[in-house]
Design an enzyme around this catalytic site. Structure first.
Site, PDB file in Angstrom:
ATOM      1  N   ASP A  67       0.818  -1.208   0.000  1.00 56.01           N
ATOM      2  CA  ASP A  67       0.000   0.000   0.000  1.00 56.01           C
ATOM      3  C   ASP A  67       0.854   1.263   0.000  1.00 56.01           C
ATOM      4  OD1 ASP A  67       0.926  -0.564   2.565  1.00 56.01           O
ATOM      5  OD2 ASP A  67      -1.047  -0.917   3.394  1.00 56.01           O
ATOM      6  N   ASP A 136      -7.317  -3.040  14.537  1.00 48.96           N
ATOM      7  CA  ASP A 136      -8.706  -3.388  14.215  1.00 48.96           C
ATOM      8  C   ASP A 136      -8.796  -4.607  13.280  1.00 48.96           C
ATOM      9  OD1 ASP A 136      -7.792  -2.346  11.815  1.00 48.96           O
ATOM     10  OD2 ASP A 136      -9.175  -0.639  11.771  1.00 48.96           O
ATOM     11  N   HIS A 138      -7.061  -5.127  10.471  1.00 50.64           N
ATOM     12  CA  HIS A 138      -6.858  -4.913   9.028  1.00 50.64           C
ATOM     13  C   HIS A 138      -5.544  -5.519   8.546  1.00 50.64           C
ATOM     14  CE1 HIS A 138      -4.883  -0.860  10.136  1.00 50.64           C
ATOM     15  NE2 HIS A 138      -3.923  -1.541   9.533  1.00 50.64           N
ATOM     16  N   GLU A 143      -9.672  -2.080   5.768  1.00 49.70           N
ATOM     17  CA  GLU A 143     -10.271  -1.781   7.057  1.00 49.70           C
ATOM     18  C   GLU A 143     -11.531  -2.626   7.260  1.00 49.70           C
ATOM     19  OE1 GLU A 143      -8.593  -0.184   9.019  1.00 49.70           O
ATOM     20  OE2 GLU A 143      -7.950   1.809   8.379  1.00 49.70           O
TER      21      GLU A 143
END
Ligand code: F6R
Length: 260
Positions: A67, A136, A138, A143
């Site tokens: 990313d 979280d 990811h 997400e």
């Protein structure tokens, strides 16, 4: 899934590096999928050490990163291209022409992600994908709520991820709100996956990924369906796993067999 639980992140990183090194020895032209963030740094240091000692070479290897923040130039000290150069590429013998990071300044992001995926395919696909995990759950910037079949695309970061990543920027307001990211579906195509998770703030995410139901609310849980996926955790990150003892017993044998 094999879950390797080590006392320290250094020990876990060394073991994960051993898997990468084994791949490079068996296939010097390996295609690597790489991650940024604080988690893979000790593993990158271990690989750089192996390379300096002449134990492994990246000369013929190629890499694609997961990313990149949207809007950051490669020269920005928080861009993921800059991170990769400073934390790995500048310390190994890889040809930088063979390293690929999504262009966060691309005028046409659709064209950028399409050609990125096409280039990975042309190279024969990713042999080994390195992953971290967000608090979280990811992977890359997928997400909670991201489709488990998602492809490389533009994504919006959650307030939690912005908060988590603010430590790298002067202030939270400087963290870009969007990024280009490989999708869960793109990541699942890697032949082997090596995920690293360290620290108590990753314990819930690791629990969800390994022992929760497969759900888009913890995108790492998709890895349960990957045929060759290895988690390398320290004790804090693994602390909430119910079947810890069983994983440890099984994984030791599995890793030994892999590196034999
Ligand atoms: C980085 C990436 C992210 C990180 C995750 C954990 O390329 O894709 O998913 O792996 O946010 O970040 P750290 O390692 O900083 O805790």
């Amino acid at each position: 899934m094999e879950i390797i639980i080590c006392k320290t992140k250094e020990e876990a990183s060394r073991k994960a590096a051993d898997l990468v090194a084994a791949l490079l020895k068996a296939k010097p032209t390996a295609v690597l999928g790489l991650a940024t963030g604080s988690t893979p740094v000790p593993m990158y240091q271990a690989l750089a050490k192996d390379c300096a000692a002449g134990k492994i070479s990246f000369k013929k290897a190629k890499s694609w990163n997961l990313d990149e923040y949207l809007g950051l130039p490669p020269t920005h000290d928080q861009s993921y291209r800059y991170f990769m150069d400073k934390n790995l590429f500048d310390h190994i013998d890889i040809d930088k022409k063979n390293t690929h990071v999504l262009n966060g300044l691309a005028k046409d992001w659709r064209k950028e992600v399409k050609s990125y995926e096409a280039a990975i395919k042309k190279a024969g696909g990713i042999d080994l994908q390195v992953l971290g995990i967000g608090s979280d759950g990811h992977i890359a910037f997928n997400e909670p709520g991201s489709s488990l079949t998602s492809r490389t695309r533009i994504v919006s970061l959650t307030p939690q991820t912005i908060k988590d990543n603010a430590r790298f920027f002067k202030k939270a307001a400087d963290v870009p709100k969007q990024a280009l990211s490989m999708g869960v579906g793109s990541i699942m195509e890697a032949k082997r996956i090596v995920l690293l998770a360290f620290g108590a703030n990753k314990a819930d995410a690791v629990k969800g990924a390994v022992e929760g139901g497969v759900s888009q609310f913890c995108t790492a849980s998709a890895l349960q369906m990957h045929p060759d996926c290895w988690f390398f955790c320290d004790e804090a990150a693994a602390s909430k796993l119910k079947l810890k003892k069983y994983y440890a017993w099984r994984a030791e044998e599995a890793l030994k067999a892999e590196l034999a």
